[in-house]
Every structure is written in structure tokens, then in C-alpha cells.
Design a protein around this motif. Structure first.
Motif, PDB file in Angstrom:
ATOM      1  N   TRP A 129      -4.505   8.068  -4.016  1.00 35.50           N
ATOM      2  CA  TRP A 129      -3.558   9.038  -4.483  1.00 35.50           C
ATOM      3  C   TRP A 129      -2.383   9.544  -3.537  1.00 35.50           C
ATOM      4  O   TRP A 129      -1.619   9.881  -3.662  1.00 35.50           O
ATOM      5  CB  TRP A 129      -4.155   9.949  -5.497  1.00 35.50           C
ATOM      6  CG  TRP A 129      -4.431   9.658  -6.705  1.00 35.50           C
ATOM      7  CD1 TRP A 129      -5.797   9.390  -7.318  1.00 35.50           C
ATOM      8  CD2 TRP A 129      -3.536   9.279  -7.700  1.00 35.50           C
ATOM      9  NE1 TRP A 129      -5.422   8.816  -8.486  1.00 35.50           N
ATOM     10  CE2 TRP A 129      -4.230   8.918  -8.950  1.00 35.50           C
ATOM     11  CE3 TRP A 129      -1.961   9.399  -7.930  1.00 35.50           C
ATOM     12  CZ2 TRP A 129      -3.406   8.662 -10.058  1.00 35.50           C
ATOM     13  CZ3 TRP A 129      -1.303   9.232  -8.896  1.00 35.50           C
ATOM     14  CH2 TRP A 129      -2.226   8.589 -10.119  1.00 35.50           C
ATOM     15  N   ARG A 130      -3.039   9.652  -2.079  1.00 35.60           N
ATOM     16  CA  ARG A 130      -2.215  10.221  -1.107  1.00 35.60           C
ATOM     17  C   ARG A 130      -0.995   9.340  -0.727  1.00 35.60           C
ATOM     18  O   ARG A 130      -0.071   9.593  -0.210  1.00 35.60           O
ATOM     19  CB  ARG A 130      -3.135  10.394   0.301  1.00 35.60           C
ATOM     20  CG  ARG A 130      -4.241  11.445  -0.191  1.00 35.60           C
ATOM     21  CD  ARG A 130      -4.859  11.751   1.111  1.00 35.60           C
ATOM     22  NE  ARG A 130      -6.071  12.432   0.772  1.00 35.60           N
ATOM     23  CZ  ARG A 130      -7.552  12.056   1.095  1.00 35.60           C
ATOM     24  NH1 ARG A 130      -7.401  10.852   1.669  1.00 35.60           N
ATOM     25  NH2 ARG A 130      -8.282  12.665   0.889  1.00 35.60           N
ATOM     26  N   ALA A 158       2.172   2.797  -1.906  1.00 34.25           N
ATOM     27  CA  ALA A 158       1.762   1.581  -1.319  1.00 34.25           C
ATOM     28  C   ALA A 158       0.422   1.192  -2.037  1.00 34.25           C
ATOM     29  O   ALA A 158       0.062   0.027  -2.044  1.00 34.25           O
ATOM     30  CB  ALA A 158       1.387   2.202   0.197  1.00 34.25           C
ATOM     31  N   SER A 159      -0.543   1.943  -2.520  1.00 38.36           N
ATOM     32  CA  SER A 159      -1.844   1.775  -3.323  1.00 38.36           C
ATOM     33  C   SER A 159      -1.473   1.113  -4.368  1.00 38.36           C
ATOM     34  O   SER A 159      -2.286   0.069  -4.925  1.00 38.36           O
ATOM     35  CB  SER A 159      -2.653   2.937  -3.641  1.00 38.36           C
ATOM     36  OG  SER A 159      -2.940   3.940  -2.461  1.00 38.36           O
ATOM     37  N   SER A 160      -0.428   1.340  -5.092  1.00 38.15           N
ATOM     38  CA  SER A 160       0.017   0.667  -6.437  1.00 38.15           C
ATOM     39  C   SER A 160       0.200  -0.894  -6.222  1.00 38.15           C
ATOM     40  O   SER A 160       0.097  -1.583  -7.007  1.00 38.15           O
ATOM     41  CB  SER A 160       1.171   1.222  -7.110  1.00 38.15           C
ATOM     42  OG  SER A 160       2.249   0.865  -6.480  1.00 38.15           O
ATOM     43  N   LYS A 161       0.687  -1.003  -4.999  1.00 38.27           N
ATOM     44  CA  LYS A 161       0.849  -2.660  -4.666  1.00 38.27           C
ATOM     45  C   LYS A 161      -0.369  -3.483  -4.171  1.00 38.27           C
ATOM     46  O   LYS A 161      -0.169  -4.603  -4.061  1.00 38.27           O
ATOM     47  CB  LYS A 161       1.932  -2.529  -3.645  1.00 38.27           C
ATOM     48  CG  LYS A 161       3.336  -2.007  -4.069  1.00 38.27           C
ATOM     49  CD  LYS A 161       4.537  -2.332  -2.966  1.00 38.27           C
ATOM     50  CE  LYS A 161       5.621  -1.879  -3.651  1.00 38.27           C
ATOM     51  NZ  LYS A 161       7.015  -1.876  -2.712  1.00 38.27           N
ATOM     52  N   ARG A 162      -1.428  -2.738  -3.778  1.00 40.53           N
ATOM     53  CA  ARG A 162      -2.612  -3.552  -3.333  1.00 40.53           C
ATOM     54  C   ARG A 162      -3.451  -3.693  -4.420  1.00 40.53           C
ATOM     55  O   ARG A 162      -3.067  -3.128  -5.458  1.00 40.53           O
ATOM     56  CB  ARG A 162      -3.354  -2.408  -2.342  1.00 40.53           C
ATOM     57  CG  ARG A 162      -2.811  -2.230  -0.996  1.00 40.53           C
ATOM     58  CD  ARG A 162      -3.768  -1.772   0.161  1.00 40.53           C
ATOM     59  NE  ARG A 162      -3.924  -0.406  -0.273  1.00 40.53           N
ATOM     60  CZ  ARG A 162      -3.300   0.644   0.097  1.00 40.53           C
ATOM     61  NH1 ARG A 162      -2.285   0.811   1.042  1.00 40.53           N
ATOM     62  NH2 ARG A 162      -3.754   1.858  -0.339  1.00 40.53           N
ATOM     63  N   PRO A 163      -4.495  -4.532  -4.530  1.00 37.00           N
ATOM     64  CA  PRO A 163      -5.350  -4.839  -5.433  1.00 37.00           C
ATOM     65  C   PRO A 163      -6.200  -3.712  -5.766  1.00 37.00           C
ATOM     66  O   PRO A 163      -6.397  -3.029  -4.820  1.00 37.00           O
ATOM     67  CB  PRO A 163      -5.910  -6.217  -5.056  1.00 37.00           C
ATOM     68  CG  PRO A 163      -5.079  -6.735  -3.805  1.00 37.00           C
ATOM     69  CD  PRO A 163      -4.499  -5.771  -3.250  1.00 37.00           C
ATOM     70  N   TRP A 164      -6.563  -3.424  -6.875  1.00 40.63           N
ATOM     71  CA  TRP A 164      -6.981  -2.346  -7.466  1.00 40.63           C
ATOM     72  C   TRP A 164      -8.653  -2.615  -7.586  1.00 40.63           C
ATOM     73  O   TRP A 164      -8.912  -3.873  -7.751  1.00 40.63           O
ATOM     74  CB  TRP A 164      -6.758  -1.818  -8.862  1.00 40.63           C
ATOM     75  CG  TRP A 164      -5.275  -1.166  -8.615  1.00 40.63           C
ATOM     76  CD1 TRP A 164      -4.346  -1.039  -7.718  1.00 40.63           C
ATOM     77  CD2 TRP A 164      -4.438  -0.796  -9.814  1.00 40.63           C
ATOM     78  NE1 TRP A 164      -3.203  -0.669  -7.909  1.00 40.63           N
ATOM     79  CE2 TRP A 164      -3.322  -0.276  -9.395  1.00 40.63           C
ATOM     80  CE3 TRP A 164      -4.854  -0.556 -11.274  1.00 40.63           C
ATOM     81  CZ2 TRP A 164      -2.386   0.299  -9.987  1.00 40.63           C
ATOM     82  CZ3 TRP A 164      -3.891   0.067 -11.979  1.00 40.63           C
ATOM     83  CH2 TRP A 164      -2.508   0.364 -11.543  1.00 40.63           C
ATOM     84  N   ASP A 165      -9.498  -1.741  -7.466  1.00 35.96           N
ATOM     85  CA  ASP A 165     -10.856  -1.661  -7.738  1.00 35.96           C
ATOM     86  C   ASP A 165     -11.129  -1.904  -9.301  1.00 35.96           C
ATOM     87  O   ASP A 165     -10.177  -1.528  -9.979  1.00 35.96           O
ATOM     88  CB  ASP A 165     -11.490  -0.305  -7.345  1.00 35.96           C
ATOM     89  CG  ASP A 165     -13.169  -0.564  -7.582  1.00 35.96           C
ATOM     90  OD1 ASP A 165     -13.740  -0.994  -8.574  1.00 35.96           O
ATOM     91  OD2 ASP A 165     -13.898  -0.183  -6.623  1.00 35.96           O
TER      92      ASP A 165
END
Length: 391
Positions: free
Chosen positions: A222-223, A227-234
Motif C-alpha cells: 500500500w506504500r 507500482a504494486s498494482s502492476k506486479r502480480p498479486w498474492d
């Protein structure tokens, strides 16, 4: 009607995005577990199913639902589920996995969808004969959900079932840790090896430790949200999202299904090229319920699943048109046909039975889910026959 279409769009786009970001495919969940003991996606499937069961149970108890899907129970679930399980393993994608990969630009999975349509059409033509030679002898009782017959309130029943499954999972994890001699659990494992009774405790500790690690990872993601939204998710994050849109769908339309709407799409598309689809009993009287061959709300939702997966893939840079290699074509053709035909013979696919059916505690779906998992197990061992499987 406008509200229904809006809900279909929101749920479909959400499902597509969550499936794509979590690589949420039941073939990966079961095949990787049988072949490599890799339970990463399996845990996501388990979490999504149990969470949905709890929320659907509460919604049903409070009267906030639009209908349950409970086909007649019998060996049709086992036979059809087995054929579907073999087919989806050979094809390399389950009903939902095929949709999100089609959205990512894999032409192979568009071919799989096309041959699933062939399976639906062949089944429809054979349906009058199958009624007396297959469904009649192999179906033993009317469909029922434990939510409707149990004296225990549905919400509490769902919680008890979810707790029981979690306890079994913790016990299996605890026994696995005992065999491995996990250093962090050495003292407890020693006791567990003596009595076997502490395995659930060992497993619960590992479960709690894994959950804390997951929450810390989620907080860190969440920080840097973009960028996190573009990586694969758990897969567990995808499970939370899938549960959210599934609850919306349950309260506004029905349970989540894939191959039923796809079979309707097949009839509708054939009707657009001159086939009198409504004259076939399976399409006219059963799938379209005598209301005429047209586009239904769940068909719109399924279409938006592909769109949602495509948008998520484009956002992540995963979208591209991928042409299949010639040696992979039999997988799409044979696997797709078996998925289409098997899902009608069961009836229901992995989403209809393993995810939605178990979440609504349908007796038929427990049998069909066993058939699907057995089919994946047998096909996985055949595919890896030269190198062997871990399980």
C-alpha cells in the motif's frame, strides 16, 4: 434491467481483474499441488471458497440473495466432473483461467473457448438421448443445499464448516512440518511426533505466522500502490477481491457461474447465423427457460470478465497477442471440447461446483468437485508420467 447490466459490468470487470492479477486458475491450484506440492494458488482457492461460503451463508440467512443453484445429485457429477477435470488439465486452464488468459491475448485460449462451444453444441444435440441413457439412471435425488435443510442457521453453519476445513488444513500442515523437522517448530514437533495430537497446534502456528507475513506484505504494498498494482498479486489478495464481487452478485443476481452463460452464448451466436437454437430442448426450455434466445445478464457478466482481465493485463504490461505453437493446438481443441461437454454432463464447471457450489453447500457440487479433482489428479500423473509427481 439497467441496474442489472451495471452490476454485471462491475462484477465482470472485477472478476477479470482479480483473476488476472492473482493468476487465479484451478488447474494451477491442483496440478501444481499434485506435481510439486506447491500450494500457493491452492491456498488462494481455499480462502476464496471459505470466505464466500461465510458471506453467502450470512446473506442467505438474512434473505439478501437472489437464488441458489442446486442441480439433482448423483453420479453424473462424478462422471462429468472427471471429464471436465481431465479436459481442463490437458487444456492448461480452467473455466475462469481460460477467460483471463483470453483477455491477456492468448489466441490458444480463444481456440479453447471455441471448442468448449463445440462441446456445448454437441451436448445439446445429444441431450434428448442423454436424458434417458445418462441422467435418468445416474441421478438419485433432487438438488439440495445444506443451507436450506439444516436446522443450524445458514451463517453459523457456514462458519462451522469453514472452521472445520481450516482445522483439517492446519492438521495437515502440522503433520507436514513434523515430517520435515521445521527448526522453528522443533520443540512442538517433537511432542507432535509422540502423540500426533499437537499437529493442529503446529499447523495453526504456521498458519498464523503466514498470515502475519501476508498482512505485512500487504501493508508494504500500500506504500507504493501504483507500482504494486502492476506486479502480480498474492492469490489471497485476489481471493478477497473475488469474494467481494461474488457477494455483490449473490445479493443482486445469483451465484457465480461460467460455463452455463458460455453455453447460452453458444446458442445465441448460432441463432445469429440462422440456427433455430430455441427449438433444441436444452437451449430453449432449460438454459433460456422458454424466454427466447437472447442475451442474459450473466452472459454480459462473462463478457466483462474477459474485458476486465484485458484491462488489468494492459495496465501491468502483460497484454500481447500470442499465437500458439502448432504442437499446443490439440490441447486447446481436445481439452476445450472435454471442458464444454464435461461441464454439461456434470453439470457445472470448477467455478460452478468447486467455488460457488461448495460455497452454497450444494450436495451435487461436493460430488462434482470430487470428480473434477480426481480428473486433475489422473491427468497430472499422465502428463508427468516420465518424471513423476510429488503426490
Amino acid at each position: 434491467m439497467v441496474n442489472s447490466l451495471l452490476v454485471a459490468a462491475v462484477v465482470g470487470l472485477g472478476l477479470g481483474a482479480f483473476l488476472q492479477k492473482g493468476r487465479f486458475c484451478f488447474v494451477n491450484a491442483f496440478r501444481d499441488f499434485f506435481a510439486y506440492k506447491d500450494s500457493r494458488v491452492t491456498k488462494g482457492v481455499l480462502a476464496a471458497t471459505l470466505l464466500t461460503m461465510v458471506f453467502w451463508g450470512i446473506a442467505y440467512q438474512l434473505g439478501y440473495y437472489q437464488g441458489l443453484w442446486t442441480p439433482a445429485w448423483g453420479l453424473t457429477g462424478l462422471v462429468g466432473g472427471f471429464i471436465f477435470g481431465v479436459g481442463m488439465t490437458y487444456a492448461g486452464g480452467c473455466a475462469s483461467g481460460t477467460l483471463y488468459r483470453a483477455g491477456e491475448g492468448y489466441l490458444q485460449f480463444w481456440l479453447t473457448l471455441a471448442f468448449m462451444g463445440v462441446g456445448y453444441a454437441v451436448f445439446t444435440v445429444a441431450f434428448p438421448t442423454l436424458q434417458s441413457t445418462y441422467f435418468g439412471p445416474l441421478q438419485f435425488g433432487e438438488g439440495v443445499s445444506l443451507f436450506t435443510v439444516s436446522p443450524i442457521p445458514a451463517g453459523l453453519l457456514a462458519l462451522l464448516v469453514a472452521a472445520g476445513v481450516t482445522l483439517v488444513y492446519a492438521t495437515l500442515v502440522g503433520r507436514g512440518a513434523a515430517k520435515k523437522g521445521d527448526p522453528e517448530e522443533r520443540a512442538t514437533v517433537a511432542s507432535a511426533q509422540l502423540s500426533g495430537l499437537l499437529a493442529p497446534v503446529v499447523g495453526a502456528r504456521q498458519f498464523a505466522r503466514g498470515t502475519r507475513q501476508y498482512v505485512r506484505g500487504l501493508a508494504a504494498a500500500w506504500r507504493t500502490p501504483v507500482a504494486s498494482s502492476k506486479r502480480p498479486w498474492d492469490p489471497r489478495t485476489a481471493a478477497l477481491g473475488i469474494t467481494t464481487v461474488a457477494v455483490l452478485w449473490f445479493t443482486q443476481v445469483s451465484i457465480v457461474g461460467v460455463t452455463g452463460p458460455e453455453a447460452r452464448w453458444t446458442g445465441y451466436l448460432l441463432s445469429q447465423v440462422g440456427v433455430d437454437a430455441g427449438s433444441f430442448e436444452y437451449w430453449g426450455a432449460i438454459l433460456f427457460r422458454g424466454a427466447g434466445v437472447g442475451v442474459t445478464t450473466d452472459m454480459v457478466m462473462i463478457g466483462f470478465v474477459i474485458v476486465g482481465a484485458g484491462l488489468a493485463a494492459a495496465w501491468s504490461g502483460d497484454f500481447s497477442i500470442r499465437v500458439p505453437k502448432r504442437r499446443r493446438l490439440p490441447n486447446a481443441i481436445v481439452g476445450g471440447f472435454m471442458m464444454g461437454a464435461g461441464s454439461r454432463l456434470a453439470p457445472g464447471c470448477n467455478i460452478g461446483n468447486i467455488y460457488s457450489g461448495i460455497a452454497e453447500l450444494s450436495v451435487h457440487s461436493f460430488i462434482a468437485a470430487a470428480g473434477i479433482v480426481l480428473g486433475v489428479y489422473v491427468m497430472t500423473h499422465w502428463i508427468y508420467r516420465e518424471v513423476g509427481c510429488a503426490i
